[in-house]
Design a protein around this motif. Structure first.
Motif, PDB file in Angstrom:
ATOM      1  N   THR A  69      44.879  33.538  45.472  1.00  0.00           N
ATOM      2  CA  THR A  69      44.236  34.853  45.562  1.00  0.00           C
ATOM      3  C   THR A  69      44.752  35.786  44.476  1.00  0.00           C
ATOM      4  OG1 THR A  69      43.921  34.607  47.938  1.00  0.00           O
ATOM      5  CG2 THR A  69      43.828  36.844  47.043  1.00  0.00           C
ATOM      6  N   ASP A  70      46.052  35.806  44.292  1.00  0.00           N
ATOM      7  CA  ASP A  70      46.653  36.639  43.240  1.00  0.00           C
ATOM      8  C   ASP A  70      47.873  35.895  42.714  1.00  0.00           C
ATOM      9  OD1 ASP A  70      47.763  38.543  41.589  1.00  0.00           O
ATOM     10  OD2 ASP A  70      47.256  40.203  42.913  1.00  0.00           O
TER      11      ASP A  70
ATOM     12  N   ASN B 240      49.752  37.068  52.094  1.00  0.00           N
ATOM     13  CA  ASN B 240      49.571  38.143  51.123  1.00  0.00           C
ATOM     14  C   ASN B 240      50.132  39.483  51.566  1.00  0.00           C
ATOM     15  OD1 ASN B 240      48.185  36.678  49.055  1.00  0.00           O
ATOM     16  ND2 ASN B 240      46.391  36.626  50.371  1.00  0.00           N
TER      17      ASN B 240
ATOM     18  N   ASP C 215      42.523  46.855  45.015  1.00  0.00           N
ATOM     19  CA  ASP C 215      43.973  46.647  44.969  1.00  0.00           C
ATOM     20  C   ASP C 215      44.414  46.105  43.613  1.00  0.00           C
ATOM     21  OD1 ASP C 215      44.065  47.519  47.559  1.00  0.00           O
ATOM     22  OD2 ASP C 215      44.183  45.522  48.447  1.00  0.00           O
ATOM     23  N   LYS C 216      43.591  45.228  43.039  1.00  0.00           N
ATOM     24  CA  LYS C 216      43.986  44.556  41.807  1.00  0.00           C
ATOM     25  C   LYS C 216      43.795  45.437  40.575  1.00  0.00           C
ATOM     26  CE  LYS C 216      43.310  40.268  39.220  1.00  0.00           C
ATOM     27  NZ  LYS C 216      42.637  38.948  39.183  1.00  0.00           N
TER      28      LYS C 216
ATOM     29  N   HIS D 128      34.625  41.294  48.837  1.00  0.00           N
ATOM     30  CA  HIS D 128      35.983  41.356  48.267  1.00  0.00           C
ATOM     31  C   HIS D 128      36.254  42.675  47.532  1.00  0.00           C
ATOM     32  CE1 HIS D 128      36.260  37.173  49.346  1.00  0.00           C
ATOM     33  NE2 HIS D 128      35.288  36.835  48.528  1.00  0.00           N
TER      34      HIS D 128
ATOM     35  N   HIS E 227      39.958  43.770  47.566  1.00  0.00           N
ATOM     36  CA  HIS E 227      40.786  43.018  46.624  1.00  0.00           C
ATOM     37  C   HIS E 227      40.628  43.589  45.199  1.00  0.00           C
ATOM     38  CE1 HIS E 227      42.760  39.769  44.552  1.00  0.00           C
ATOM     39  NE2 HIS E 227      41.660  39.496  43.871  1.00  0.00           N
TER      40      HIS E 227
END
Length: 704
Positions: free
Chosen positions: A579-580, A546, A310-311, A304, A307
């Protein structure tokens, strides 16, 4: 036909005799010689001819040599020409003044004519080499500041050498009239290079062989310099002599080392990069094959990582990569590993992106290898504290052994990668050894991927529809659209055989859009023909949900099909929604405002949390088939189903049970209060043509 001269030489001296002697000494078809008798004339000729080297007298009437040198350097391309100051003085202050004015080197009068021509040619060649380097290698721009050239001359009969003042400055020693001894110079040569220097010098003396070598010297202050030395052995009336030139190539060497670092190392983690690791692996395999030893390759991928990037942003991602590299290296420093593997070729590398590789040599015990892999996995189960964020990133590890799993770089790398992907498919945060079965599985996946890329173009996808029944009226209230693939050689395939490949390759975005569009078009046709207001449920993958274009895609499909938004229900898994959460809530609200229904698919099998049921604008909970299968005979499954129905009822949500296959299940779910059912008891998924016949029979008409 004669070739044109290679170099242009400008001689600047007010004495015509000196100019004549210089010209005679430099007679060479490769040289064009022009003359100037003062500084002003020199500047004009320099601008016109752009000479490769200028021999500039210091003492001239009017403009002196130092002033002329500065003006020449300020002319276009003035920095690219060699300028040699000619002086009758051998004083440090005058020499320093020459270099401050921009001189490349200096020559003192009276000239040593045997050395004069050699030295001029050497300066020309050196200057040309540096000019070519500056043009072809931008990273060596520092080398454009031309290193000082030092000349020296040694009569075999003497213990002292005659040299230019640059040598004294380079070594940081006092310039004395007595010269400098070889013993003094050898003391300044870097200890590891002294043997080579003594060897070539001894050979030059005994066999009268010139030499061309590189070595390092240390100044009195401890500073290290790289020198390139070139010599000639000559015999004149006074006996045998060595005439040599020294060039300071320190900047060049430093630049080469920097280029080598950028070529072979990852600048972020300071680990060997892909190129260096593959070279090391090639060498290690050859050595292991020759010595009949084992070799192990580990492929390590951060789970991940995209992710996280990106986060939290790329700065956090970069720090995570550095700390990940440190954790992997730390796992390989443990005492028990060192005890079994002392080979210097054990390597950790950053192979690409968030992938690392580990090479272990001469470890035959599989248990030890498993222990090392498990140690790495365990190390990553602890969070990373990065810039105030608590970041979690586990690892998936694939392991391939030489020679069992591959006897060359390509096969070993491929099989370690296969094992790593298998570890990901098993839930990540684990390690897997390669097996032949994995290789067959990889081949099958690659074949599916290739066929899948052409399936849309060839119109090989079909939509099947499974009716959804309202218990009270026993009538169809909607359909779930289910994807099928009519493969040209394998026949009709269900989604379990290809959806994971579609998601891993990103093809699910295009396929999902096609499904959404077809389902809307077909449902609107049925509504128009039969007058029913059926809804259609379309499953969204986590990748579709997403992506930023989802709202636009849904709006486009509704407009193109003219299907009312209330007739479309999107089924989303709990995993995809969670996920977000910060991005999920606005997206769900936007879909809700559009009028689209939202259902949680397979409710109870994921993260099930009351908090998101409260915060998310959900319409429907779908009870997963795994709870329905044993609902009659298993009190726990019955209790779970009853709780879901009651929970949905209290929250004002619909429930629909999937996988209903018996009248007993129908009766039990109805008793619990579940008002909508779906499953083989009513109908298996059917192609659109058979659904249409079913509707004709139910409505008793062909057209509305």
């Amino acid at each position: 036909m004669d070739s044109p001269p290679l170099y242009t030489v400008l001689i600047v001296d007010d004495d015509p005799v000196t100019r004549l002697l210089m010209k005679q000494s430099l007679q060479d078809p490769n040289l064009t010689i022009i003359e100037a008798q003062n500084g002003e004339q020199a500047i004009d000729l320099f601008a016109e001819h752009l000479p490769d080297i200028t021999l500039l007298d210091v003492s001239m009437p009017g403009m002196d040599g130092f002033t002329c040198c500065r003006k020449l350097r300020s002319l276009p391309k003035g920095q690219q020409s060699a300028i040699v100051m000619v002086t009758i003085h051998d004083k440090v202050d005058e020499i320093e003044k020459a270099f401050e004015a921009g001189a490349t080197d200096f020559i003192t009068k009276p000239f040593k004519w045997p050395l004069f021509s050699h030295r001029i040619h050497y300066i020309l060649n050196a200057n040309n080499t540096l000019r070519e380097l500056s043009q072809s290698r931008s990273k060596l721009a520092k080398a454009q500041a031309i290193a000082h050239l030092v000349y020296w001359e040694w009569d075999f009969k003497q213990n002292r050498i005659d040299c230019s003042g640059d040598l004294y400055r380079l070594l940081g020693i006092e310039n004395t009239s007595q010269g400098v001894s070889f013993k003094h110079i050898i003391r300044h040569i870097f200890p590891e290079d002294r043997a080579l220097f003594k060897q070539v010098l001894r050979r030059a003396i005994n066999q009268k062989h010139s030499y061309d070598i590189e070595y390092r010297v240390q100044s009195e202050s401890g500073q290290l310099f790289y020198l390139h030395e070139r010599t000639e052995i000559i015999e004149d009336y006074d006996g045998w002599k060595i005439i040599g030139t020294l060039q300071d190539i320190t900047l060049l060497k430093q630049s080469e080392q920097e280029i080598a670092y950028f070529t072979y190392y990852d600048t972020l983690t300071d680990l060997p990069n892909r190129r260096l690791f593959l070279e090391q692996l090639e060498t290690a395999i050859a050595r292991a094959r020759h010595k009949q030893q084992s070799l192990t390759l580990m492929f390590i991928d951060l789970d991940h990582f995209k992710h996280i990037n990106d986060k939290f942003g790329h700065l956090v991602g970069d720090v995570l990569l550095c700390e990940a590299a440190a954790r992997i290296k730390d796992c390989l420093r443990d005492a028990d590993l060192i005890a079994v593997s002392k080979d210097k070729d054990d390597r950790v590398a950053r192979f690409a992106g968030d992938e690392f590789t580990v090479m272990l040599t001469n470890i035959d015990n599989v248990d030890v290898l498993a222990n090392i892999a498990q140690r790495i996995v365990a190390k990553f189960e602890k969070s990373f504290d990065i810039k105030g964020y608590n970041v979690f990133s586990t690892v998936s590890i694939g392991i391939a052994l030489f020679p069992e799993d591959g006897d060359n770089v390509q096969s070993l790398m491929q099989h370690a990668d296969v094992a790593m992907n298998h570890a990901k498919e098993l839930g990540r945060n684990n390690y897997q050894f390669f097996s032949t079965e994995m290789n067959d599985y990889l081949y099958e996946r690659l074949q599916i991927e290739q066929d899948l890329r052409q399936a849309l173009e060839r119109n090989e996808f079909l939509l099947f529809y499974q009716p959804q029944i309202e218990v009270e009226t026993n009538k169809i209230i909607g359909f779930e659209a289910l994807l099928r693939w009519l493969h040209p050689t394998k026949g009709l395939l269900g989604p379990l055989t290809f959806i994971d490949v579609a998601e891993s390759t990103g093809l699910i975005i295009t396929i999902g859009e096609w499904v959404l569009n077809q389902a809307c078009l077909q449902t609107h046709k049925w509504q128009q023909r039969f007058g029913g207001q059926w809804r259609v449920s379309v499953n969204l993958s986590a990748m579709q949900f997403n992506q930023q274009l989802l709202l636009e895609q849904v709006g486009h499909c509704l407009n193109a099909s003219r299907l009312p938004a209330s007739s479309l229900e999107l089924e989303i898994t709990e995993t995809a929604m969670l996920t977000d959460v910060m991005e999920t809530i606005p997206l769900l609200n936007a879909l809700k405002e559009m009028g689209v229904g939202l259902a949680i698919d397979d409710f109870g099998t994921g993260y099930s949390s009351l908090s998101y049921l409260k915060n998310f604008p959900i319409n429907t909970l779908k009870i997963d088939k795994t709870f329905v299968d044993e609902i009659v005979g298993n009190p726990k499954d019955a209790a779970i189903a009853r709780t879901i129905v009651q929970l949905a009822d209290n929250l004002g949500l619909r429930t629909i049970a999937e996988g209903v296959e018996s009248v007993e299940q129908v009766n039990m779910l109805t008793t619990m209060g579940c008002k909508e059912l779906q499953g083989y008891y009513y109908s298996k998924p059917l192609p659109a043509s058979e659904i249409e016949r079913l509707l004709v029979n139910a409505y008793g008409m062909q057209n509305h």
